[in-house]
Scaffold this active site. Structure first.
Site, mmCIF file in Angstrom:
data_model
loop_
_atom_site.group_PDB
_atom_site.id
_atom_site.type_symbol
_atom_site.label_atom_id
_atom_site.label_comp_id
_atom_site.label_asym_id
_atom_site.label_seq_id
_atom_site.Cartn_x
_atom_site.Cartn_y
_atom_site.Cartn_z
ATOM 1 N N GLU A 170 4.150 10.766 -5.438
ATOM 2 C CA GLU A 170 3.221 10.133 -5.641
ATOM 3 C C GLU A 170 1.949 10.443 -6.353
ATOM 4 O O GLU A 170 1.309 10.404 -5.390
ATOM 5 C CB GLU A 170 3.302 8.639 -5.359
ATOM 6 C CG GLU A 170 3.296 7.304 -6.108
ATOM 7 C CD GLU A 170 2.747 6.244 -5.841
ATOM 8 O OE1 GLU A 170 3.072 5.732 -5.584
ATOM 9 O OE2 GLU A 170 2.815 6.083 -3.801
ATOM 10 N N GLU B 283 6.044 -3.134 1.099
ATOM 11 C CA GLU B 283 5.226 -3.108 -0.128
ATOM 12 C C GLU B 283 4.989 -1.972 -0.073
ATOM 13 O O GLU B 283 3.890 -1.768 -0.444
ATOM 14 C CB GLU B 283 5.662 -4.091 -1.167
ATOM 15 C CG GLU B 283 6.109 -4.184 -2.942
ATOM 16 C CD GLU B 283 5.290 -3.314 -3.700
ATOM 17 O OE1 GLU B 283 4.959 -2.240 -4.214
ATOM 18 O OE2 GLU B 283 4.143 -4.085 -4.038
ATOM 19 N N LEU B 284 6.079 -0.361 -0.540
ATOM 20 C CA LEU B 284 4.941 0.692 -0.391
ATOM 21 C C LEU B 284 5.092 1.491 -2.262
ATOM 22 O O LEU B 284 5.491 1.047 -2.736
ATOM 23 C CB LEU B 284 5.768 1.248 0.342
ATOM 24 C CG LEU B 284 5.566 0.500 1.207
ATOM 25 C CD1 LEU B 284 6.353 1.972 3.022
ATOM 26 C CD2 LEU B 284 4.595 0.222 2.337
ATOM 27 N N CYS C 23 2.038 1.057 -8.325
ATOM 28 C CA CYS C 23 2.961 1.887 -7.891
ATOM 29 C C CYS C 23 4.471 1.557 -8.397
ATOM 30 O O CYS C 23 5.279 2.502 -8.486
ATOM 31 C CB CYS C 23 3.492 0.906 -6.705
ATOM 32 S SG CYS C 23 3.632 -1.117 -7.039
ATOM 33 N N GLY D 76 0.725 -1.168 0.181
ATOM 34 C CA GLY D 76 -0.080 0.001 -0.008
ATOM 35 C C GLY D 76 1.388 0.869 -0.376
ATOM 36 O O GLY D 76 2.337 0.961 -0.115
#
Length: 490
Positions: A385, A257-258, A291, A235
């Site tokens: 982002e 896991e970003l 991502c 996320g």
């Protein structure tokens, strides 16, 4: 007959329910799932809260022991049957993914294809060697073996709901863990119900997998629960920071896991037409809600204007609308809040001097492919982002400057470099702090065989996929054996 009410995923069994190997009602109630493209109600699932998490974690801990003791070949067979089922029912499941997550058909198809690949890769993990013989220090035998953590909690996002749930769930199961899974409440069907149905049909023992659609309270309960030994979270950086903080207080292993502000560097010797295609794909695929999306295009000053014009031309010819119509390249953004975030970043860039070459204004949840040229470091678009379909373009004068600009952000997930010279591209790539590096390709790449993850705000140094799965989802135990006990001087 309505495709969504027939066959493998017919809602009769699971509507309004959560999964523990069977389907049961939840004291927390139900969750209404709406299509972002239309606002129509798609289905209902069960809703889980802390009470459901506690019960699931306890049941999973009890079921895990026999699952871990099962022959590895038997675990592999169940995972392979689940892969077969996913492939066999893919055409039925694609419309669910499209309508629930706003995916176009091609992207939904990728989720089916990659989901099956992750399942088959996990099946191979189950029969991998899980130990090492160590040198002896005193004549006794000494070895180290990998053991499952016990119960792994998986928290997954909405953007690639099937793949980003499957990849953690099946790796954890393969090496002997039980799993408590919380899919994003916006995509509980693609991210949870489909997976539950696969394993229900594949013969996974009851209690080994629990699927609990829920909100932040359920996620926090998972991070605190003493029966859950590890959390695998995919996320945002903000969400991952909160997960890591709670897990740290409870001395729980956490794999994060970003996000990423991923840079695609286009050198002066690159083919501009090919580069434009790469930039558009990396920035606009699935409305930029990836991502690994190309967050910043760095183009050499000698080609930047031509490249920007070509990307803008592509953006202007990408239709936006309901994916179910079959005539669009971009579907809806997932929520009004996300649209507001995208618009704020675009407006900030324009106010500070960026040139808007295409798009730039939402129509409800539909955001057109947008191109911003002349990005500078003082703009939010330079380092934030976006998670939206926006190509942000900036120029550089030389290779050293490209490296400096590319490194000027807090993320480090994926990077791409386009050049006629692979040696020149690698020389630049070797200087980048990034978890994934793609020479002569854009930034959106993934699959079951690669250790996926990044540096900085893109994660916590962990990886998922390929050779990383055994490392992440098991831990070492050192074992020594003497033929008989020996006395000590005390």
């Amino acid at each position: 007959m309505n495709m969504l009410h027939a066959g493998f995923l017919k809602p009769g069994s699971w509507s309004g329910r959560i999964f523990d190997g069977g389907w049961l009602a939840s004291a927390a109630g139900t969750l209404t799932v709406r299509e972002p493209a239309t606002g129509d109600v798609l289905a209902e699932t069960g809703l889980a809260g802390p009470q459901e998490v506690a019960a699931a974690a306890k049941a999973a801990a009890a079921a895990q022991k026999s699952w871990a003791a099962m022959l590895p070949q038997a675990r592999a067979a169940i995972l392979n049957r689940a892969a077969d089922l996913l492939e066999q029912n893919g055409q039925e499941l694609i419309p669910w993914i499209m309508r629930e997550s706003g995916s176009i058909e091609a992207k939904a198809g990728i989720e089916i294809e990659h989901g099956a690949q992750f399942l088959r890769h996990a099946a191979s993990l189950a029969t991998m060697p899980m130990g090492l013989v160590l040198p002896t220090m005193d004549g006794r035998s000494s070895h180290a073996r990998r053991l499952p953590h016990g119960v792994v909690g998986v928290i997954s996002p909405y953007n690639f709901p099937l793949v980003l749930s499957v990849r953690a769930i099946v790796a954890a199961l393969a090496v002997g863990n039980a799993v408590v899974h919380k899919p994003d409440p916006r995509t509980p069907i693609s991210g949870g119900i489909i997976i539950a149905r696969l394993f229900e049909e594949a013969g996974l023992p009851a209690g080994v997998l629990h699927v609990l659609p829920g909100g932040a309270d359920a996620g926090e309960a998972m991070c605190k629960d003493p029966n859950i030994a590890m959390i695998s979270f995919t996320g945002s950086a903000a969400g991952g920071s909160k997960v890591g903080e709670v897990c740290g207080r409870h001395l729980k292993k956490v794999q994060l896991e970003l996000g990423g502000k991923n840079v695609l560097i286009v050198l002066d010797d690159a083919d501009v037409d090919v580069a434009a295609s790469n930039c558009a794909w990396g920035a606009f695929l699935h409305q930029g809600q990836i991502c690994m999306a190309t967050g910043l295009v760095l183009a050499h000053e000698s080609i930047v204007e031509a490249l920007a014009d070509k990307i803008a031309a592509k953006a202007q010819h990408l239709p936006v609308g309901d994916p179910a119509s079959g005539r669009v390249a971009l579907g809806p953004v997932i929520s009004p809040n996300q649209v507001e975030t995208i618009q704020h970043i675009v407006d900030d860039a324009v106010a500070k001097g960026a040139r808007l070459l295409a798009g730039g204004k939402a129509d409800g949840l539909f955001y057109p492919a947008t191109v911003l040229a002349g990005i500078t470091p003082d703009m939010l678009a330079f380092r934030e982002e976006l998670f939206g379909p926006v190509a942000c373009i900036m120029s550089f004068a030389g290779d050293a400057e490209a490296v400096r600009i590319a490194q000027d952000n807090d993320y480090g997930l994926s990077a791409g470099i386009l050049s006629a010279s692979t040696s020149r591209a690698m020389a630049i790539g070797n200087q980048l702090r990034t978890g994934m590096l793609h020479i002569n390709d854009q930034t959106v790449n993934g699959g079951p065989f690669a250790p996926f993850g990044g540096f900085g705000k893109s994660g916590n140094g962990t990886r998922i996929g390929g050779p990383a799965d055994i490392e992440e989802f098991t831990q070492w135990q050192w074992v020594t054996v003497r033929d008989q006990a020996q006395p000590y001087p005390f």
